[in-house]
Design an enzyme around this catalytic site. Sequence first.
Site, PDB file in Angstrom:
ATOM      1  N   ARG A  14       0.825  -1.203   0.000  1.00  0.00           N
ATOM      2  CA  ARG A  14       0.000   0.000   0.000  1.00  0.00           C
ATOM      3  C   ARG A  14       0.869   1.266   0.000  1.00  0.00           C
ATOM      4  O   ARG A  14       2.044   1.241   0.353  1.00  0.00           O
ATOM      5  CB  ARG A  14      -0.915   0.015   1.224  1.00  0.00           C
ATOM      6  N   LYS A  36      -8.794  -2.310   0.678  1.00  0.00           N
ATOM      7  CA  LYS A  36      -8.710  -1.468   1.867  1.00  0.00           C
ATOM      8  C   LYS A  36      -9.490  -0.164   1.727  1.00  0.00           C
ATOM      9  O   LYS A  36      -9.845   0.459   2.727  1.00  0.00           O
ATOM     10  CB  LYS A  36      -7.247  -1.176   2.205  1.00  0.00           C
ATOM     11  N   HIS A  73     -10.360  -4.566  12.292  1.00  0.00           N
ATOM     12  CA  HIS A  73      -9.357  -5.216  11.455  1.00  0.00           C
ATOM     13  C   HIS A  73      -8.920  -6.469  12.193  1.00  0.00           C
ATOM     14  O   HIS A  73      -7.947  -6.474  12.945  1.00  0.00           O
ATOM     15  CB  HIS A  73      -8.183  -4.270  11.224  1.00  0.00           C
ATOM     16  N   SER A 126       0.592  -7.813  10.834  1.00  0.00           N
ATOM     17  CA  SER A 126       1.205  -8.799   9.945  1.00  0.00           C
ATOM     18  C   SER A 126       2.312  -9.560  10.667  1.00  0.00           C
ATOM     19  O   SER A 126       3.140  -8.979  11.371  1.00  0.00           O
ATOM     20  CB  SER A 126       1.781  -8.090   8.719  1.00  0.00           C
ATOM     21  N   LYS A 160      -2.403 -14.112  12.845  1.00  0.00           N
ATOM     22  CA  LYS A 160      -3.852 -13.878  12.843  1.00  0.00           C
ATOM     23  C   LYS A 160      -4.585 -14.842  11.902  1.00  0.00           C
ATOM     24  O   LYS A 160      -5.558 -15.498  12.297  1.00  0.00           O
ATOM     25  CB  LYS A 160      -4.127 -12.422  12.449  1.00  0.00           C
ATOM     26  N   THR A 161      -4.123 -14.938  10.680  1.00  0.00           N
ATOM     27  CA  THR A 161      -4.783 -15.815   9.712  1.00  0.00           C
ATOM     28  C   THR A 161      -4.553 -17.283  10.060  1.00  0.00           C
ATOM     29  O   THR A 161      -5.476 -18.104  10.012  1.00  0.00           O
ATOM     30  CB  THR A 161      -4.272 -15.515   8.293  1.00  0.00           C
ATOM     31  N   ASP A 200     -10.191 -11.107   8.000  1.00  0.00           N
ATOM     32  CA  ASP A 200      -9.512  -9.801   8.008  1.00  0.00           C
ATOM     33  C   ASP A 200     -10.360  -8.608   8.435  1.00  0.00           C
ATOM     34  O   ASP A 200      -9.858  -7.732   9.127  1.00  0.00           O
ATOM     35  CB  ASP A 200      -8.939  -9.526   6.617  1.00  0.00           C
ATOM     36  N   ARG A 208       1.022 -12.513  -1.715  1.00  0.00           N
ATOM     37  CA  ARG A 208      -0.360 -12.725  -1.263  1.00  0.00           C
ATOM     38  C   ARG A 208      -1.117 -13.685  -2.174  1.00  0.00           C
ATOM     39  O   ARG A 208      -0.790 -13.847  -3.353  1.00  0.00           O
ATOM     40  CB  ARG A 208      -1.114 -11.387  -1.264  1.00  0.00           C
TER      41      ARG A 208
END
Length: 518
Positions: free
Chosen positions: A45, A186, A205, A223, A227-228, A242, A307
């Site tokens: 980003r 986003k 988030h 990151s 989390k995932t 997410d 990704r």
Amino acid sequence: MAARAGSLSANDIAPALVAFALQGDEVELTADGAVSVRTGAFTGRSPKDKFIVRDGLTENTVWWDNSGAISPEKFDVLLADAVASFAGSAVFRQDLLAGADPRHQYGVTVMTPSAWHALFIRNLLIRPGEMVETGANTTPVTIVHAPRFKADPARHGSRTETVIALDMSRNIVVIAGTSYAGEIKKSVFSLFNFHAPRNGVLPMHCSANIGANGDSALFFGLSGTGKTTLSNDPARPLIGDDEHGWSDDGVFNLEGGCYAKTIKLSPEAEPEIHAATKRFGTVLENVVLDANSAPAFDDVSLTENTRAAYPIHVLPAIAKGSVGGVPRTVVFLTADAFGVLPPIARLSPEQAVYHFLSGYTAKVAGTERGVTEPQATFSACFGAPFMPLHPTVYGAMLAEKLKASGAGAWLINTGWTGGGYGVGKRIDIASTRRLLSAALDGELDNVPMRRDELFGFEVPELVPGVETRLLTPRQTWADADAYDRQAIHLAGLFRANFEKFGDGANAAPGPILAQAAE
């Protein structure tokens, strides 16, 4: 199949979009049929190039320290020029939904000259008619995605040739000068973060899943914190990985897909995500392919931010309708590279808000140019770049939600123990999963706890299946005095970061630094 110049192609399904995308120079199929794409100069980003229209709605509500401002007049010129840049190109339109709860839903129209970007956002948002009911009064959103159009700072009010501009009053977004697809995703989240609080919904988030008894759990984390990975549990159907909303009725996914990091992805550690990368139509972003057109997930020559974008329904265990009940457990994940924090700690509601506003993790040496030792990273609400309102707005809402729900809150450290990065070792995933399971299943509700003298939270003294010494980080260090110095250093970083929240920072339920007055 060829897209005609000047044509408009509406709501193509994945096979058609894959066929169109293969005409481009930056797209190829993997051996399994996924779409491998390159995003060029931008592999992440561009937060400094994000702008919000400053008007009557946003003037006194937007957290302007976190967002650039653009005038309505400049935005209109930018919008007109971006649309005009589509002339002579095939344009792909996708009409999608954001928000699995029909009462809090957006109808999102994305216009782009890039077929693979259309496929990307079709994978990630909710496809009408699939799993989620369409609301009767969805809020319309339009995203004009012009990756090849270069903004003119003098004409458009941008900082560079790249711009992500959001008009909150009309719910229009213009994205120009970058091919990084995450900007589309986003921008939807940013709109949601602005509007949701006015409707009593806390935008988050985080990832979320649901237990056998309907007990929803939330997983916040920056990151690299897991989390995932930790929210993908075959025994707990995934609500989403997410972006979510927490209403009075429970939790709902904003999206209909997953945007998982794939760096060093393996079938052993993350079997569900690895399998998803082999599905036809999955978009692999900046993933290098080997000579056999197979993804080389260990190759980070393009970027470490590789990704995979795929629809959530390809996962084996997902929650019906992408919704869940009121959360019973809130988990804050951190990867503490200083080796200070315990692998799990119970938080009071006040401490939960403190850690939510802090949004802490640590970068390790070698992950970025110039990073030679662990560096603390604080991102308010675990997603500051996407927060148009001041973090304390979301913090106050979390406090209200925790009070009303009675949800328990836990801090889980997936980082280092026995020393900081380079000296200690990473906490093993098996121990983390065991601790998480104990917290979610209520096993820790009545175990003996010790109060951490520095940070104030409670730490279990015994968890079956976990080495007892691991629960007290100081005991894992060869030099206890070195641990004390490192702990005081980290506590000071917490306190210094929290100063930005004003006069009440010293009274916040964070680290107690009487012994570190220097």
